[in-house]
Design a protein around this motif. Structure first.
Motif, mmCIF file in Angstrom:
data_model
loop_
_atom_site.group_PDB
_atom_site.id
_atom_site.type_symbol
_atom_site.label_atom_id
_atom_site.label_comp_id
_atom_site.label_asym_id
_atom_site.label_seq_id
_atom_site.Cartn_x
_atom_site.Cartn_y
_atom_site.Cartn_z
ATOM 1 N N GLY A 107 -42.755 3.836 72.971
ATOM 2 C CA GLY A 107 -42.573 3.928 71.521
ATOM 3 C C GLY A 107 -42.694 5.332 70.984
ATOM 4 O O GLY A 107 -42.477 5.560 69.795
ATOM 5 N N GLU A 108 -43.059 6.295 71.828
ATOM 6 C CA GLU A 108 -43.124 7.692 71.412
ATOM 7 C C GLU A 108 -41.869 8.416 71.893
ATOM 8 O O GLU A 108 -41.340 8.128 72.957
ATOM 9 N N SER A 109 -41.424 9.369 71.104
ATOM 10 C CA SER A 109 -40.227 10.132 71.468
ATOM 11 C C SER A 109 -40.263 11.485 70.775
ATOM 12 O O SER A 109 -41.197 11.793 70.016
ATOM 13 N N LEU A 110 -39.228 12.283 71.016
ATOM 14 C CA LEU A 110 -39.113 13.588 70.373
ATOM 15 C C LEU A 110 -38.332 13.521 69.075
ATOM 16 O O LEU A 110 -38.165 14.543 68.399
ATOM 17 N N ILE A 111 -37.870 12.352 68.717
ATOM 18 C CA ILE A 111 -37.060 12.196 67.504
ATOM 19 C C ILE A 111 -37.858 12.641 66.277
ATOM 20 O O ILE A 111 -38.994 12.224 66.072
#
Length: 276
Positions: free
Chosen positions: A246-250
């Motif tokens: 659920g974590e990203s660089l977006i």
């Protein structure tokens, strides 16, 4: 006094020290934490605790409250796939260069389950790994969590969460009917230390692989971007970053190549195309 002002005071204190955001809609989550703080400080109300903090409290009191405010929920081989991917990446590295030194950072290690899981995976890949060639720096903001991680003693329920029975028997020793302790052959690969991702100084070009899982979800966009900038600088050329599900660089303004092994995603530092 308006209870919202008390909530805001402690929410601001948590943010100042850790970058963790408690929005007004989350203030209810502070209730149990403030109750525990009052008991610890031997005061009757959260307002009394706030007065103590305004007058200045010891580092041990601050640490106690920040331990309450952080989420130390974890278990062995959490989500499985990142650990399986770690094994395969390690196999690739050793196949290309069996003598290469590998540095790993578990940068929110909580009570130690993540770094111990990583060492087990590493030893399963190569039982001849030597401490001088494979090291994990396992850090956390919580002194209480770090103390437990260093001791490596876990309750039966804790080792039953994610730890396969054959690995439990191989890498742990049973202390009594309710406790298991990590064997020293795992501990020798790990250096535990306090580190605040929000405030402390990062060391550049130091790590081949960084696990920063389920940390950024508690930060606002600005802090998330800053932490990631520091983490990227800490990665060696061709280094790899694992984030939580659920974590990203977006929305962070950062770009790294996203890759996948058997359903596990990670980010590759492309300053060097010869990635591990």
């Amino acid at each position: 006094m308006d209870k919202t002002l008390i909530y805001k005071f402690f929410a601001d204190f948590i943010y100042e020290k850790t970058g963790i955001v408690y929005l007004e809609k989350d203030y209810y989550r502070l209730d149990s934490r403030l109750k525990a703080l009052c008991n610890f400080c031997k005061v009757s109300t959260p307002e009394d605790a706030m007065k103590l903090f305004k007058n200045g409290v010891s580092r041990s009191v601050q640490s106690f409250f920040l331990d309450l405010a952080t989420n130390n929920e974890t278990y062995f081989f959490r989500d499985n796939r990142p650990f399986d991917a770690f094994s395969k990446l390690l196999e690739r590295v050793l196949a290309d260069n069996p003598s290469r030194k590998i540095n790993v950072w578990s940068c929110a290690c909580s009570t130690g389950q993540e770094p111990y899981s990583l060492v087990i995976k590493a030893l399963e890949v190569s039982s001849v790994l030597l401490p001088s060639r494979f090291q994990i720096f396992a850090s956390d903001i919580s002194l209480e969590a770090l103390e437990k991680a260093k001791n490596g003693i876990y309750q039966k329920l804790e080792v039953s969460r994610g730890m396969p029975e054959e690995m439990l028997k191989k890498y742990f020793q049973q202390k009594n009917e309710t406790q298991w302790q990590v064997k020293d052959k795992l501990k020798q690969y790990i250096q535990f230390g306090e580190f605040n991702l929000f405030k402390d100084a990062f060391i550049s070009d130091s790590y081949d692989i960084i696990f920063c899982r389920n940390v950024l979800i508690y930060q606002n966009s600005e802090n998330k971007s800053e932490i990631l900038s520091n983490i990227f600088r800490s990665l060696k050329k061709g280094g790899i970053l694992f984030l939580g599900n659920g974590e990203s660089l977006i929305g962070t303004g950062h770009q790294m190549r996203k890759e996948c092994i058997d359903g596990a995603f990670y980010y590759l530092n492309e300053r060097d195309e010869k990635a591990a």
